[in-house]
Design a protein around this motif. Sequence first.
Motif, PDB file in Angstrom:
ATOM      1  N   PHE A  42      -7.143   0.010   4.497  1.00  0.00           N
ATOM      2  CA  PHE A  42      -5.960   0.812   4.162  1.00  0.00           C
ATOM      3  C   PHE A  42      -4.827   0.551   5.158  1.00  0.00           C
ATOM      4  O   PHE A  42      -3.660   0.505   4.774  1.00  0.00           O
ATOM      5  N   ARG A  43      -5.168   0.364   6.433  1.00  0.00           N
ATOM      6  CA  ARG A  43      -4.147   0.063   7.440  1.00  0.00           C
ATOM      7  C   ARG A  43      -3.457  -1.259   7.100  1.00  0.00           C
ATOM      8  O   ARG A  43      -2.229  -1.373   7.131  1.00  0.00           O
ATOM      9  N   GLU A  44      -4.245  -2.249   6.736  1.00  0.00           N
ATOM     10  CA  GLU A  44      -3.671  -3.545   6.365  1.00  0.00           C
ATOM     11  C   GLU A  44      -2.787  -3.405   5.128  1.00  0.00           C
ATOM     12  O   GLU A  44      -1.697  -3.990   5.064  1.00  0.00           O
ATOM     13  N   LEU A  45      -3.222  -2.632   4.170  1.00  0.00           N
ATOM     14  CA  LEU A  45      -2.428  -2.380   2.966  1.00  0.00           C
ATOM     15  C   LEU A  45      -1.088  -1.743   3.329  1.00  0.00           C
ATOM     16  O   LEU A  45      -0.034  -2.165   2.836  1.00  0.00           O
ATOM     17  N   ARG A  46      -1.105  -0.739   4.225  1.00  0.00           N
ATOM     18  CA  ARG A  46       0.147  -0.089   4.642  1.00  0.00           C
ATOM     19  C   ARG A  46       1.084  -1.082   5.319  1.00  0.00           C
ATOM     20  O   ARG A  46       2.290  -1.032   5.115  1.00  0.00           O
ATOM     21  N   GLU A  47       0.521  -1.951   6.151  1.00  0.00           N
ATOM     22  CA  GLU A  47       1.358  -2.933   6.850  1.00  0.00           C
ATOM     23  C   GLU A  47       2.020  -3.906   5.879  1.00  0.00           C
ATOM     24  O   GLU A  47       3.163  -4.301   6.068  1.00  0.00           O
ATOM     25  N   ARG A  48       1.310  -4.292   4.845  1.00  0.00           N
ATOM     26  CA  ARG A  48       1.826  -5.276   3.889  1.00  0.00           C
ATOM     27  C   ARG A  48       2.669  -4.651   2.780  1.00  0.00           C
ATOM     28  O   ARG A  48       3.634  -5.255   2.329  1.00  0.00           O
ATOM     29  N   PHE A  49       2.264  -3.476   2.328  1.00  0.00           N
ATOM     30  CA  PHE A  49       2.890  -2.865   1.147  1.00  0.00           C
ATOM     31  C   PHE A  49       3.083  -1.362   1.386  1.00  0.00           C
ATOM     32  O   PHE A  49       2.450  -0.530   0.733  1.00  0.00           O
ATOM     33  N   SER A  50       3.958  -1.031   2.302  1.00  0.00           N
ATOM     34  CA  SER A  50       4.137   0.376   2.671  1.00  0.00           C
ATOM     35  C   SER A  50       4.641   1.236   1.510  1.00  0.00           C
ATOM     36  O   SER A  50       4.421   2.448   1.506  1.00  0.00           O
ATOM     37  N   ALA A  51       5.275   0.649   0.525  1.00  0.00           N
ATOM     38  CA  ALA A  51       5.817   1.421  -0.593  1.00  0.00           C
ATOM     39  C   ALA A  51       4.780   1.699  -1.685  1.00  0.00           C
ATOM     40  O   ALA A  51       5.086   2.407  -2.642  1.00  0.00           O
ATOM     41  N   TYR A  52       3.564   1.188  -1.533  1.00  0.00           N
ATOM     42  CA  TYR A  52       2.522   1.406  -2.546  1.00  0.00           C
ATOM     43  C   TYR A  52       1.964   2.824  -2.381  1.00  0.00           C
ATOM     44  O   TYR A  52       1.131   3.097  -1.527  1.00  0.00           O
ATOM     45  N   VAL A  53       2.445   3.728  -3.191  1.00  0.00           N
ATOM     46  CA  VAL A  53       2.208   5.165  -3.022  1.00  0.00           C
ATOM     47  C   VAL A  53       0.737   5.586  -3.133  1.00  0.00           C
ATOM     48  O   VAL A  53       0.289   6.417  -2.331  1.00  0.00           O
ATOM     49  N   PRO A  54      -0.052   5.068  -4.075  1.00  0.00           N
ATOM     50  CA  PRO A  54      -1.417   5.589  -4.234  1.00  0.00           C
ATOM     51  C   PRO A  54      -2.293   5.513  -2.980  1.00  0.00           C
ATOM     52  O   PRO A  54      -3.218   6.314  -2.818  1.00  0.00           O
ATOM     53  N   GLN A  55      -1.992   4.595  -2.098  1.00  0.00           N
ATOM     54  CA  GLN A  55      -2.825   4.420  -0.911  1.00  0.00           C
ATOM     55  C   GLN A  55      -2.843   5.632   0.010  1.00  0.00           C
ATOM     56  O   GLN A  55      -3.837   5.890   0.690  1.00  0.00           O
ATOM     57  N   ARG A  81       6.883  10.862   1.971  1.00  0.00           N
ATOM     58  CA  ARG A  81       8.175  10.139   2.055  1.00  0.00           C
ATOM     59  C   ARG A  81       8.225   9.001   1.040  1.00  0.00           C
ATOM     60  O   ARG A  81       9.236   8.828   0.335  1.00  0.00           O
ATOM     61  N   GLN A  82       7.148   8.245   0.946  1.00  0.00           N
ATOM     62  CA  GLN A  82       7.127   7.116   0.013  1.00  0.00           C
ATOM     63  C   GLN A  82       7.163   7.595  -1.444  1.00  0.00           C
ATOM     64  O   GLN A  82       7.831   6.984  -2.276  1.00  0.00           O
ATOM     65  N   ALA A  83       6.449   8.675  -1.733  1.00  0.00           N
ATOM     66  CA  ALA A  83       6.465   9.213  -3.100  1.00  0.00           C
ATOM     67  C   ALA A  83       7.862   9.697  -3.470  1.00  0.00           C
ATOM     68  O   ALA A  83       8.332   9.478  -4.594  1.00  0.00           O
ATOM     69  N   GLN A  84       8.535  10.331  -2.516  1.00  0.00           N
ATOM     70  CA  GLN A  84       9.895  10.802  -2.768  1.00  0.00           C
ATOM     71  C   GLN A  84      10.830   9.615  -3.012  1.00  0.00           C
ATOM     72  O   GLN A  84      11.634   9.633  -3.942  1.00  0.00           O
ATOM     73  N   LEU A  85      10.708   8.577  -2.186  1.00  0.00           N
ATOM     74  CA  LEU A  85      11.539   7.380  -2.363  1.00  0.00           C
ATOM     75  C   LEU A  85      11.296   6.719  -3.716  1.00  0.00           C
ATOM     76  O   LEU A  85      12.224   6.197  -4.336  1.00  0.00           O
ATOM     77  N   SER A  89       6.853  12.202  -8.605  1.00  0.00           N
ATOM     78  CA  SER A  89       6.618  13.629  -8.381  1.00  0.00           C
ATOM     79  C   SER A  89       5.139  13.991  -8.498  1.00  0.00           C
ATOM     80  O   SER A  89       4.671  14.912  -7.821  1.00  0.00           O
ATOM     81  N   HIS A  90       4.397  13.281  -9.321  1.00  0.00           N
ATOM     82  CA  HIS A  90       2.963  13.556  -9.464  1.00  0.00           C
ATOM     83  C   HIS A  90       2.235  13.258  -8.146  1.00  0.00           C
ATOM     84  O   HIS A  90       1.463  14.096  -7.653  1.00  0.00           O
ATOM     85  N   ALA A  91       2.478  12.080  -7.582  1.00  0.00           N
ATOM     86  CA  ALA A  91       1.848  11.727  -6.306  1.00  0.00           C
ATOM     87  C   ALA A  91       2.313  12.682  -5.205  1.00  0.00           C
ATOM     88  O   ALA A  91       1.516  13.100  -4.366  1.00  0.00           O
ATOM     89  N   HIS A  92       3.588  13.025  -5.228  1.00  0.00           N
ATOM     90  CA  HIS A  92       4.127  13.947  -4.225  1.00  0.00           C
ATOM     91  C   HIS A  92       3.371  15.273  -4.276  1.00  0.00           C
ATOM     92  O   HIS A  92       2.990  15.834  -3.240  1.00  0.00           O
TER      93      HIS A  92
END
Length: 105
Positions: A42-55, A81-85, A89-92
């Motif tokens: 998950f850390r690697e996913l955040r580093e590569r694709f920080s805008a991917y909300v489901p993670q 923050r990412q869900a708002q961007l 609204s569902h993920a938020h």
Amino acid sequence: MSKRLEMFDKMIAKGTQDPFVYYGRAMELRGLGRSSESLEAFRELRERFSAYVPQYLMAGQLAAELGDVTLARALFEQGLRQAQLAGDSHAHSEITSALATLPAT
């Protein structure tokens, strides 16, 4: 090794730029009970694709299960923050609910 994990690893080794592949790998590791490896995935996913909300929901829940409330809170807050961007609204809403379950610090 599970066939699904092997498939995700091969796709990543080939250079995929699909965040779902990284997410799927993290979730597969979690499902196999390999929690610390899942958290690292998950850390690697955040580093590569920080805008991917489901993670954020899944990684935050995993951190909470492992007893790292500080990390869980940080992941949930980043996810909000990412869900708002993303206008998701569902993920938020889901992340807000998960955040509310954490003990006060």
